[in-house]
Structures are given as structure tokens and as C-alpha cells.
Design an enzyme around this catalytic site. Structure first.
Site, short mmCIF file in Angstrom:
data_model
loop_
_atom_site.label_atom_id
_atom_site.label_comp_id
_atom_site.label_asym_id
_atom_site.label_seq_id
_atom_site.Cartn_x
_atom_site.Cartn_y
_atom_site.Cartn_z
N HIS A 1 -17.10 20.82 -109.73
CA HIS A 1 -16.26 20.49 -108.76
C HIS A 1 -17.09 19.98 -107.51
O HIS A 1 -16.59 20.12 -106.45
CB HIS A 1 -15.21 21.50 -108.27
N SER B 1 -0.01 18.65 -107.26
CA SER B 1 -0.53 19.50 -108.19
C SER B 1 -1.30 20.77 -107.94
O SER B 1 -0.88 21.90 -108.47
CB SER B 1 -1.58 18.67 -109.00
N LYS C 1 -7.70 19.71 -109.47
CA LYS C 1 -6.46 19.16 -109.83
C LYS C 1 -6.51 17.60 -109.94
O LYS C 1 -5.49 16.95 -109.61
CB LYS C 1 -5.45 19.46 -108.75
P1 A3P Z 1 -0.22 18.00 -112.74
O1 A3P Z 1 -0.28 19.22 -112.13
O2 A3P Z 1 0.23 16.90 -111.74
O3 A3P Z 1 0.76 18.20 -114.03
P2 A3P Z 1 -7.32 20.03 -113.46
O4 A3P Z 1 -7.94 19.94 -114.68
O5 A3P Z 1 -8.38 19.14 -112.50
O6 A3P Z 1 -6.88 21.15 -112.60
O7 A3P Z 1 -5.98 18.93 -113.15
C1 A3P Z 1 -4.68 19.57 -113.51
C2 A3P Z 1 -3.84 18.18 -113.71
O8 A3P Z 1 -4.21 17.38 -114.70
C3 A3P Z 1 -2.73 18.53 -113.98
O9 A3P Z 1 -1.47 17.67 -113.40
C4 A3P Z 1 -2.25 18.60 -115.58
O10 A3P Z 1 -1.20 18.30 -115.92
C5 A3P Z 1 -3.16 17.29 -115.69
N1 A3P Z 1 -3.57 16.99 -117.15
C6 A3P Z 1 -4.28 17.93 -117.90
N2 A3P Z 1 -4.34 17.27 -119.26
C7 A3P Z 1 -3.69 15.98 -118.95
C8 A3P Z 1 -3.61 14.99 -119.97
N3 A3P Z 1 -3.90 15.12 -121.18
N4 A3P Z 1 -2.89 14.10 -119.52
C9 A3P Z 1 -2.47 13.67 -118.38
N5 A3P Z 1 -2.56 14.65 -117.39
C10 A3P Z 1 -3.34 15.91 -117.61
#
Ligand code: A3P
Length: 287
Positions: A101, A131, A46
Site C-alpha cells: 500500500h 468502501s 480499498k
Molecule cells: P467494496 O467495499 O466496494 O465492496 P481492498 O482489497 O483494497 O481492501 O478492496 C476491497 C474492495 O474490493 C471491496 O469493495 C471489495 O468488494 C472489492 N473486491 C474484492 N474482490 C473483488 C472482485 N473479485 N470483484 C470486484 N470487487 C472486488
């Protein structure tokens, strides 16, 4: 409420043996060979795993979005520790761009003797908490998070998947002076995505033209990525994800915690954070 088939391996909590059989985790740690031209994006869950995956897919293809728009993320940037993507990793035509991870102590030992590059991305734990809270409600492989207070306590106690955030960050920060390790933050990417992409390209030794960089930035923006079904997790099976309950691309902002944590929760967090991060000589954008 699902309890989730979590288990602990070498002191680290993993979300289920389907993706993470212990034999596979041991194989990855002790036998998997990283190659000198490998690139691994390491991200605590996340904290921007998919975002960095998209950026790296685009950089690998010199800014051409065709691959990112036609092939699922986990096939482009497979997770090295997941048994589900083992064959993709092993059959990947070099240069292999992969994700992980893993905390440093479970990362392939071969990294120490190779020139493989690792990019470690950190995000403010307060935003990771929010998140995770919403994602875990929808992603069936995760335990139901309970209340925000329950999840906050488990993060602060170090009982979260892939281990304590504090230990994860400290373990990888200890590698920060190695020439093949780049420390990066979600917040820097938010503030200046183009600057981050340029820095990543320099680190990888990839020379992209200004237009190619423009294309990486445009195609890795939140707005573009949230509509890219190869990257936005919408293709996760109904067995794994209850799409009516949540999505991966939720807010995509920094500082969202301010809308979710109470004053008391924030104070509790800050007390533990300051104690656990004592002696870490790195200033993060949120400090
Ligand atoms: P939020 O839940 O705060 O919106 P992961 O890929 O490690 O699971 O992380 C997911 C988080 O990264 C989510 O945050 C998602 O919205 C954010 N995320 C993914 N792509 C993104 C982008 N292009 N710009 C900004 N945040 C992004």
C-alpha cells in the site's frame, strides 16, 4: 468508538506500530532488495488489493486455483511493508508476487535499480471512501470512521492511512512511463476482467492459454472470491475484525458512491478533486 493507534511516519499516517514498526518501514524503504523477477501489486487501501492479489496468484499458477483455494491471501501475496509478513517475503521461493500500500516515496529504493515489476491499481476515490467507511467500522485496526462526512473530510484533507490519495496516485503516476510499471484501474477490471487479465499477463511476460485465462477470470470473479475463505478475509481473527459489523467483499461494484453521497458532498468532493488533480495528464474511467 476506537481511536486506533495510528501514527505518522515521514508525513504518512500508518494504522498502528504492530504491523508497521518504524524500523521495519525504514528497512523496507532503504535496505529491502527487490529482485528482477519480483512482482509487486501496489494498491491504495480499498481499491482492489485482494482482487489483484487473487488475479496474480492465479496467473502465477497458470490459472490453477488450487493455491488460491488452499493458502491464505497474505501468505500468497504478502505485504512488503508489514512486519507480520516479513519472514514470508524473505523465505518466498521466486518468483515472489507481493503486495504493497506504500506511496512511491516510501517504496523500496532498490526498485529504481531493478527490473522488478509493479502494477499500480487505482479506484475512483468516491468508491474508496464508501468502501473504507464500511470496512473501518468492522476492522478493529482502523479508527472508527465517524460519519461519512467526517471520513470524506479526512480523505479530502489528505489525512487518511497510507497518505493522501491524491499524492499517492500522483507519486505512482509519475512512474507510468517506466517499462516495469503498469497502471491499472479497478473500473477497467470491472468493465472487462478478461481484457485486464490479458494485459497483466502481457506485462508480466506470462503466456497463458485461452483456457488458463478463462480459469483466472472465473476464479477471480466477485462471486467466486466471496466464497473463497482464503481470500475473503473471513479468516481474520476476532481480535482484528468484528465479523458481525462488516466484511471485505461487500458490494464489489463501481459507482456505489451514488447511493451514499449527498448532492452537497458530491459537489464538495468534485471541487477539491478538480483542484488537486490539476495538471495530471491521465484520464481515468470516472473522469
Ligand atoms: P467494496 O467495499 O466496494 O465492496 P481492498 O482489497 O483494497 O481492501 O478492496 C476491497 C474492495 O474490493 C471491496 O469493495 C471489495 O468488494 C472489492 N473486491 C474484492 N474482490 C473483488 C472482485 N473479485 N470483484 C470486484 N470487487 C472486488
Amino acid at each position: 468508538m476506537s481511536s486506533g493507534p495510528y501514527f505518522t511516519h515521514k508525513g504518512i499516517v500508518f494504522p498502528g506500530t504492530n504491523f508497521y514498526p518504524v524500523e521495519h518501514l525504514n528497512y523496507v524503504e532503504n535496505e529491502f532488495q527487490l529482485m528482477d523477477d519480483d512482482v509487486v501489486s501496489v494498491v491504495y487501501p480499498k481499491s482492489g488489493t485482494h482482487w489483484m492479489g487473487e488475479i496474480l496468484s492465479l496467473i502465477r499458477q497458470d490459472g490453477d486455483p488450487t493455491w488460491a483455494r488452499s493458502v491464505l491471501m497474505w501468505k500468497r501475496i504478502p505485504w512488503i511493508e508489514s512486519a507480520a509478513t516479513k519472514d514470508i517475503v524473505l523465505n518466498y521461493a521466486p518468483p515472489r508476487y507481493m503486495s504493497s500500500h506504500l506511496p512511491f516515496q516510501l517504496f523500496p529504493k532498490s526498485f529504481l535499480h531493478s527490473k522488478a515489476k509493479a502494477i499500480y491499481t487505482v479506484r475512483n476515490l468516491k468508491d474508496v471512501l464508501v468502501s473504507s467507511f464500511y470496512f473501518h467500522k468492522a476492522y478493529k485496526r482502523m479508527r472508527d470512521p465517524g460519519t461519512m462526512q467526517d471520513l470524506l473530510d479526512s480523505f479530502l484533507n489528505g489525512n487518511s492511512i497510507f497518505g493522501s490519495w491524491f499524492d499517492h496516485v500522483k507519486g505512482w503516476l509519475a512512474m507510468k512511463d517506466k517499462p516495469n510499471v503498469l497502471i491499472n484501474t479497478y473500473e477497467e477490471m470491472q468493465q472487462d476482467l478478461r481484457g485486464s487479465v490479458e494485459r497483466i499477463c502481457r506485462f508480466l511476460g506470462k503466456e497463458l492459454t485461452s483456457q488458463q485465462i478463462d480459469s483466472v477470470v472465473e476464479n477471480a470473479s466477485f462471486e467466486t472470491m466471496k466464497d473463497n475463505k482464503m481470500s475473503n478475509f473471513s479468516q481474520a481473527s476476532d481480535e482484528d475484525m468484528d465479523h458481525s459489523k462488516g466484511k471485505l467483499m461487500r458490494e464489489g461494484k463501481s459507482g456505489i458512491w451514488k447511493n451514499y453521497l449527498t448532492v452537497a458532498q458530491n459537489e464538495q468532493f468534485d471541487r477539491v478533486y478538480q483542484e488537486k488533480m490539476k495538471g495530471v495528464n491521465v484520464t481515468f474511467p470516472w473522469d
